[in-house]
Write an enzyme that holds these catalytic residues in place. Structure first.
Site, PDB file in Angstrom:
ATOM      1  N   ARG A   1       0.887  -1.608  -0.598  1.00  0.00           N
ATOM      2  CA  ARG A   1      -0.449   0.049   0.260  1.00  0.00           C
ATOM      3  C   ARG A   1       0.727   1.157  -0.007  1.00  0.00           C
ATOM      4  O   ARG A   1       0.645   2.288  -0.703  1.00  0.00           O
ATOM      5  CB  ARG A   1      -1.665   0.156   1.098  1.00  0.00           C
ATOM      6  CG  ARG A   1      -2.101  -0.831   1.426  1.00  0.00           C
ATOM      7  CD  ARG A   1      -2.405  -1.505   2.132  1.00  0.00           C
ATOM      8  NE  ARG A   1      -1.806  -2.462   2.599  1.00  0.00           N
ATOM      9  CZ  ARG A   1      -1.686  -4.060   2.544  1.00  0.00           C
ATOM     10  NH1 ARG A   1      -2.644  -4.415   1.763  1.00  0.00           N
ATOM     11  NH2 ARG A   1      -0.602  -4.665   2.375  1.00  0.00           N
ATOM     12  N   THR A   2       1.735   0.817   0.664  1.00  0.00           N
ATOM     13  CA  THR A   2       2.579   3.136   1.373  1.00  0.00           C
ATOM     14  C   THR A   2       2.927   2.525  -0.159  1.00  0.00           C
ATOM     15  O   THR A   2       2.815   4.248  -0.549  1.00  0.00           O
ATOM     16  CB  THR A   2       3.443   2.344   2.313  1.00  0.00           C
ATOM     17  OG1 THR A   2       2.510   1.903   3.532  1.00  0.00           O
ATOM     18  CG2 THR A   2       4.380   4.158   2.825  1.00  0.00           C
TER      19      THR A   2
ATOM     20  N   LYS B   1      25.944  -4.667  -1.381  1.00  0.00           N
ATOM     21  CA  LYS B   1      27.467  -4.190  -1.348  1.00  0.00           C
ATOM     22  C   LYS B   1      27.653  -3.628  -0.030  1.00  0.00           C
ATOM     23  O   LYS B   1      29.023  -3.565  -0.303  1.00  0.00           O
ATOM     24  CB  LYS B   1      27.859  -3.675  -2.753  1.00  0.00           C
ATOM     25  CG  LYS B   1      27.097  -4.244  -3.756  1.00  0.00           C
ATOM     26  CD  LYS B   1      27.727  -3.708  -5.527  1.00  0.00           C
ATOM     27  CE  LYS B   1      27.158  -3.612  -6.129  1.00  0.00           C
ATOM     28  NZ  LYS B   1      27.628  -2.633  -7.691  1.00  0.00           N
TER      29      LYS B   1
ATOM     30  N   ARG C   1      11.579   3.643   3.299  1.00  0.00           N
ATOM     31  CA  ARG C   1      11.111   2.959   4.599  1.00  0.00           C
ATOM     32  C   ARG C   1      12.523   1.856   4.472  1.00  0.00           C
ATOM     33  O   ARG C   1      12.824   0.936   3.188  1.00  0.00           O
ATOM     34  CB  ARG C   1       9.430   1.880   3.684  1.00  0.00           C
ATOM     35  CG  ARG C   1      10.086   0.773   4.564  1.00  0.00           C
ATOM     36  CD  ARG C   1       8.803  -0.334   4.313  1.00  0.00           C
ATOM     37  NE  ARG C   1       7.352   0.885   4.881  1.00  0.00           N
ATOM     38  CZ  ARG C   1       6.145  -0.199   4.778  1.00  0.00           C
ATOM     39  NH1 ARG C   1       5.822  -1.286   4.133  1.00  0.00           N
ATOM     40  NH2 ARG C   1       5.176   0.864   5.132  1.00  0.00           N
TER      41      ARG C   1
ATOM     42  N   HIS D   1       5.409   6.224  11.360  1.00  0.00           N
ATOM     43  CA  HIS D   1       4.572   6.085  10.197  1.00  0.00           C
ATOM     44  C   HIS D   1       3.271   7.567  10.018  1.00  0.00           C
ATOM     45  O   HIS D   1       2.707   7.258   9.523  1.00  0.00           O
ATOM     46  CB  HIS D   1       4.339   4.587  10.014  1.00  0.00           C
ATOM     47  CG  HIS D   1       3.716   4.216   8.626  1.00  0.00           C
ATOM     48  ND1 HIS D   1       3.886   5.093   7.871  1.00  0.00           N
ATOM     49  CD2 HIS D   1       3.470   2.997   8.471  1.00  0.00           C
ATOM     50  CE1 HIS D   1       3.581   4.428   5.870  1.00  0.00           C
ATOM     51  NE2 HIS D   1       2.933   2.719   6.306  1.00  0.00           N
TER      52      HIS D   1
HETATM   53  C1  NCD Z   1       2.561  -1.223   8.165  1.00  0.00           C
HETATM   54  C2  NCD Z   1       3.322  -1.245   8.706  1.00  0.00           C
HETATM   55  O1  NCD Z   1       4.062  -1.579   7.447  1.00  0.00           O
HETATM   56  O2  NCD Z   1       3.651   0.145   9.292  1.00  0.00           O
HETATM   57  N1  NCD Z   1       1.735  -1.072   7.041  1.00  0.00           N
HETATM   58  C3  NCD Z   1       2.003  -0.340   5.973  1.00  0.00           C
HETATM   59  O3  NCD Z   1       2.129   0.708   6.027  1.00  0.00           O
HETATM   60  N2  NCD Z   1       0.097   0.432   5.900  1.00  0.00           N
HETATM   61  C4  NCD Z   1       1.459  -2.150   8.736  1.00  0.00           C
HETATM   62  C5  NCD Z   1       2.719  -3.910   8.713  1.00  0.00           C
HETATM   63  O4  NCD Z   1       3.342  -3.813   8.200  1.00  0.00           O
HETATM   64  O5  NCD Z   1       2.120  -4.706   9.941  1.00  0.00           O
END
Ligand code: NCD
Length: 304
Positions: free
Chosen positions: A54-55, A84, A105, A133
């Site tokens: 999703r993100t 590397k 991320r 997040h």
């Molecule tokens: C979450 C995350 O990655 O922190 N998912 C997201 O970004 N929608 C929650 C999760 O991974 O459980």
């Protein structure tokens, strides 16, 4: 610079309202096919050292909708020079020479902040380990507002892994901007909200209590469920001890208010039974769509 690292950067209600109003406007324009290419000529790099559906997709969709371009490392740990042995700082310094903003991320808490110090362009934290997040929290609050018509006068039950859920942490930091919020914290003992965040709630005068699901559910306006994140446990036995602690199913639904909503950042594993998906109160798939609108608003703000 315009980094987005933590929801603690949102210090006034007005800042939230501006983002929400912009997200709504962009969403409407998108639907009516009148969206202007605000990000034309701009490049967004999405650098993901941890899995995501999703993100990353919603950031990239948002950038495409706004007429911009995307550079994507969807498996940066395996496919970039990190493999590397390149440091995060070096990678950010380099990528920031190719793009106008970076969405990052990374599995380590604090990594987004480190990245922001090395980058020459704005860094957006898309999850730093069990830290924060922020864009998810914004879309969560936007979802509550859309679904319930308000972000005040709410009882919210957080269910699941409260110790390591970055989505929960970021949402907690936004709650002082809402009025009359009450929290139930439902988690296995070993995954309880850490003292740092409890201290924050005390300091900001937000009433909260640890409770069982049976106590929290009938009182909740928002049932916010999170996954118990297997990948964050160093000891597999510790994970097995809490695996499957909570399951939201038809029986739980019977206890939930008619007007309440169920949210989850997703992915779910088995903490919400599939039978719940049919219920109108299940807001989690609608929630995912709101990610595009919020991220369009953020990109427009950061890049233009
Ligand atoms: C979450 C995350 O990655 O922190 N998912 C997201 O970004 N929608 C929650 C999760 O991974 O459980």
């Amino acid at each position: 610079m315009n980094h987005l690292l933590s929801t603690q950067q949102f210090t006034e209600r007005k800042m939230l309202e501006e983002i929400f109003a912009s997200a709504e406007e962009l969403e409407r324009a998108e639907k009516e096919k009148t969206l202007e290419p605000y990000c034309a000529g701009k490049i967004l790099a999405t650098v993901f050292y941890e899995p995501s559906t999703r993100t990353r997709f919603s950031f990239e969709a948002a950038m495409h909708r706004l007429g911009g371009d995307v550079l994507s490392a969807e498996n940066a740990a395996g496919s970039s020079s990190a493999f590397k042995g390149e440091s995060l700082e070096d990678a950010m310094r380099v990528v920031s020479g190719y793009a106008d903003a970076i969405v990052l991320r990374h599995p380590e808490s604090g990594s987004a902040e480190r990245a922001s110090r090395a980058s020459l362009v704005p860094v957006i934290n898309a999850g730093d380990g069990s830290g924060e997040h922020p864009t998810q929290a914004l879309l969560d609050l936007f979802t509550i507002r859309k679904e319930l018509g308000r972000i005040d006068d709410l009882t919210i039950a957080f269910v699941g892994d409260l110790r390591m859920s970055r989505t929960v942490h970021s949402l907690l930091y936004l709650l002082p901007l809402c009025r009359n919020i009450r929290l139930f914290l439902v988690s296995p003992k070993t995954l309880a909200l850490s003292p740092e965040y409890k201290g924050f709630l005390v300091q900001r005068g937000i009433p909260h209590e640890e409770a069982d699901l049976a106590v929290a559910v009938p009182q909740a306006d928002v049932l916010s469920v999170t996954r118990i994140q297997k990948e964050r446990f160093t000891n597999p036995a510790e994970y097995r001890a809490v695996e499957g602690s909570y399951v939201i199913d038809r029986r739980v639904l019977e206890q939930l208010k008619k007007q309440a909503i169920i949210m989850h950042p997703l992915p779910r594993v088995n903490e919400i039974a599939k039978e719940v998906d049919q219920d109108v109160r299940a807001a989690y798939f609608r929630q995912t769509k709101n990610g595009v609108a919020i991220r369009m608003a953020l990109l427009k703000r950061i890049l233009t």
